[in-house]
Design a protein around this motif. Sequence first.
Motif, PDB file in Angstrom:
ATOM      1  N   PRO A   1      -6.830  20.595  -5.602  1.00 26.63           N
ATOM      2  CA  PRO A   1      -6.419  21.615  -4.627  1.00 26.63           C
ATOM      3  C   PRO A   1      -6.431  21.048  -3.206  1.00 26.63           C
ATOM      4  N   ILE A   2      -5.463  21.429  -2.429  1.00 22.52           N
ATOM      5  CA  ILE A   2      -5.321  20.888  -1.073  1.00 22.52           C
ATOM      6  C   ILE A   2      -6.478  21.377  -0.208  1.00 22.52           C
ATOM      7  N   CYS A   3      -7.191  20.420   0.361  1.00 24.06           N
ATOM      8  CA  CYS A   3      -8.334  20.745   1.205  1.00 24.06           C
ATOM      9  C   CYS A   3      -8.037  20.456   2.670  1.00 24.06           C
ATOM     10  N   CYS A   4      -7.196  19.481   2.901  1.00 20.75           N
ATOM     11  CA  CYS A   4      -6.878  19.096   4.274  1.00 20.75           C
ATOM     12  C   CYS A   4      -5.425  18.601   4.307  1.00 20.75           C
ATOM     13  N   VAL A   5      -4.721  18.981   5.335  1.00 22.30           N
ATOM     14  CA  VAL A   5      -3.306  18.612   5.417  1.00 22.30           C
ATOM     15  C   VAL A   5      -3.111  17.184   5.906  1.00 22.30           C
ATOM     16  N   GLU A   6      -4.168  16.556   6.421  1.00 24.29           N
ATOM     17  CA  GLU A   6      -4.050  15.197   6.937  1.00 24.29           C
ATOM     18  C   GLU A   6      -4.009  14.140   5.839  1.00 24.29           C
ATOM     19  N   ALA A   7      -4.342  14.507   4.619  1.00 28.02           N
ATOM     20  CA  ALA A   7      -4.367  13.552   3.508  1.00 28.02           C
ATOM     21  C   ALA A   7      -3.196  13.838   2.562  1.00 28.02           C
ATOM     22  N   PRO A   8      -2.608  12.785   2.004  1.00 27.21           N
ATOM     23  CA  PRO A   8      -1.466  12.988   1.108  1.00 27.21           C
ATOM     24  C   PRO A   8      -1.877  13.587  -0.239  1.00 27.21           C
ATOM     25  N   HIS A   9      -1.203  14.642  -0.631  1.00 25.59           N
ATOM     26  CA  HIS A   9      -1.428  15.255  -1.942  1.00 25.59           C
ATOM     27  C   HIS A   9      -0.188  15.042  -2.800  1.00 25.59           C
ATOM     28  N   GLN A  10       0.269  13.806  -2.790  1.00 26.16           N
ATOM     29  CA  GLN A  10       1.432  13.343  -3.533  1.00 26.16           C
ATOM     30  C   GLN A  10       1.258  11.843  -3.714  1.00 26.16           C
ATOM     31  N   PRO A  11       1.992  11.206  -4.613  1.00 25.14           N
ATOM     32  CA  PRO A  11       1.871   9.748  -4.754  1.00 25.14           C
ATOM     33  C   PRO A  11       2.197   9.058  -3.427  1.00 25.14           C
ATOM     34  N   ASP A  12       1.394   8.082  -3.057  1.00 24.42           N
ATOM     35  CA  ASP A  12       1.617   7.371  -1.798  1.00 24.42           C
ATOM     36  C   ASP A  12       1.062   5.959  -1.897  1.00 24.42           C
ATOM     37  N   THR A  13       1.673   5.055  -1.147  1.00 30.04           N
ATOM     38  CA  THR A  13       1.202   3.684  -1.010  1.00 30.04           C
ATOM     39  C   THR A  13       0.952   3.417   0.463  1.00 30.04           C
ATOM     40  N   LEU A  14      -0.195   2.858   0.768  1.00 30.23           N
ATOM     41  CA  LEU A  14      -0.573   2.511   2.132  1.00 30.23           C
ATOM     42  C   LEU A  14      -0.670   1.001   2.213  1.00 30.23           C
ATOM     43  N   GLU A  15      -0.016   0.412   3.204  1.00 28.79           N
ATOM     44  CA  GLU A  15      -0.064  -1.036   3.397  1.00 28.79           C
ATOM     45  C   GLU A  15      -0.699  -1.326   4.749  1.00 28.79           C
ATOM     46  N   LEU A  16      -1.836  -2.020   4.725  1.00 24.68           N
ATOM     47  CA  LEU A  16      -2.518  -2.448   5.947  1.00 24.68           C
ATOM     48  C   LEU A  16      -2.211  -3.925   6.157  1.00 24.68           C
ATOM     49  N   LEU A  17      -1.544  -4.230   7.248  1.00 25.83           N
ATOM     50  CA  LEU A  17      -1.105  -5.597   7.524  1.00 25.83           C
ATOM     51  C   LEU A  17      -2.108  -6.320   8.420  1.00 25.83           C
ATOM     52  N   PRO A  18      -2.152  -7.665   8.325  1.00 30.36           N
ATOM     53  CA  PRO A  18      -3.138  -8.439   9.104  1.00 30.36           C
ATOM     54  C   PRO A  18      -2.976  -8.306  10.615  1.00 30.36           C
TER      55      PRO A  18
ATOM     56  N   LEU B   1     -10.613   9.624   1.207  1.00 30.99           N
ATOM     57  CA  LEU B   1      -9.898  10.689   1.900  1.00 30.99           C
ATOM     58  C   LEU B   1     -10.675  12.004   1.794  1.00 30.99           C
ATOM     59  N   ASN B   2     -11.263  12.263   0.634  1.00 31.48           N
ATOM     60  CA  ASN B   2     -12.124  13.425   0.446  1.00 31.48           C
ATOM     61  C   ASN B   2     -13.150  13.064  -0.620  1.00 31.48           C
ATOM     62  N   TYR B   3     -14.369  12.873  -0.196  1.00 31.29           N
ATOM     63  CA  TYR B   3     -15.440  12.446  -1.096  1.00 31.29           C
ATOM     64  C   TYR B   3     -15.713  13.476  -2.189  1.00 31.29           C
ATOM     65  N   LYS B   4     -15.677  14.753  -1.843  1.00 29.19           N
ATOM     66  CA  LYS B   4     -16.014  15.811  -2.804  1.00 29.19           C
ATOM     67  C   LYS B   4     -15.057  15.874  -3.983  1.00 29.19           C
ATOM     68  N   THR B   5     -13.783  15.585  -3.759  1.00 35.00           N
ATOM     69  CA  THR B   5     -12.801  15.656  -4.842  1.00 35.00           C
ATOM     70  C   THR B   5     -12.442  14.280  -5.389  1.00 35.00           C
ATOM     71  N   ASN B   6     -13.157  13.239  -4.937  1.00 38.26           N
ATOM     72  CA  ASN B   6     -12.892  11.870  -5.377  1.00 38.26           C
ATOM     73  C   ASN B   6     -11.447  11.453  -5.075  1.00 38.26           C
ATOM     74  N   HIS B   7     -10.954  11.877  -3.928  1.00 39.91           N
ATOM     75  CA  HIS B   7      -9.597  11.580  -3.468  1.00 39.91           C
ATOM     76  C   HIS B   7      -9.680  10.367  -2.539  1.00 39.91           C
ATOM     77  N   TYR B   8      -8.985   9.290  -2.890  1.00 41.21           N
ATOM     78  CA  TYR B   8      -9.096   8.064  -2.113  1.00 41.21           C
ATOM     79  C   TYR B   8      -7.871   7.176  -2.314  1.00 41.21           C
ATOM     80  N   TYR B   9      -7.734   6.187  -1.423  1.00 38.59           N
ATOM     81  CA  TYR B   9      -6.780   5.095  -1.615  1.00 38.59           C
ATOM     82  C   TYR B   9      -7.540   3.955  -2.288  1.00 38.59           C
ATOM     83  N   ARG B  10      -6.995   3.422  -3.373  1.00 37.54           N
ATOM     84  CA  ARG B  10      -7.595   2.311  -4.101  1.00 37.54           C
ATOM     85  C   ARG B  10      -6.797   1.043  -3.805  1.00 37.54           C
ATOM     86  N   LYS B  11      -7.481  -0.031  -3.444  1.00 37.08           N
ATOM     87  CA  LYS B  11      -6.818  -1.289  -3.134  1.00 37.08           C
ATOM     88  C   LYS B  11      -6.273  -1.911  -4.417  1.00 37.08           C
ATOM     89  N   ILE B  12      -4.985  -2.308  -4.368  1.00 33.73           N
ATOM     90  CA  ILE B  12      -4.389  -2.935  -5.551  1.00 33.73           C
ATOM     91  C   ILE B  12      -4.112  -4.418  -5.329  1.00 33.73           C
TER      92      ILE B  12
END
Length: 123
Positions: free
Chosen positions: A43-60, A111-122
């Motif tokens: 369930p959506i808890c905060c609008v700042e976090a993606p509640h859909q499939p997403d990829t995040l790329e952090l560049l050097p 992204l949300n500790y309570k719902t185990n919502h996070y970005y996982r490094k691949i």
Amino acid sequence: MNRRILWFIPVVLIVGLIIWNWNWSVSEEDVVGNYVNTNYDKPICCVEAPHQPDTLELLPDGTMKSGFYGKGTWKLVGSSSLEWNYTYEYGGAVYQTVVENEIGEEVRLDLNYKTNHYYRKIR
């Protein structure tokens, strides 16, 4: 002798569990990479976090790309927090997350500790 061994075994096990679950500090090299959004269908808890499939790329070079956040910049805050700045339709925004770095696990951006919502490094 047997008393020492019986005392030693639980102490070693407790210390081992503490070390195994310890959240180790990270460097910029540790967080650079690609991440996928995990457990986003709660369930959506905060609008700042993606509640859909997403990829995040952090560049050097301190920039980032994401399907949800778009383009922006990122920086490490202390040894266990990450902050990214991005623009959206109403202006600029900042998102700060905790970096989880446990032994035997990939780096995670909570992204949300309570719902185990996070970005996982691949990679």
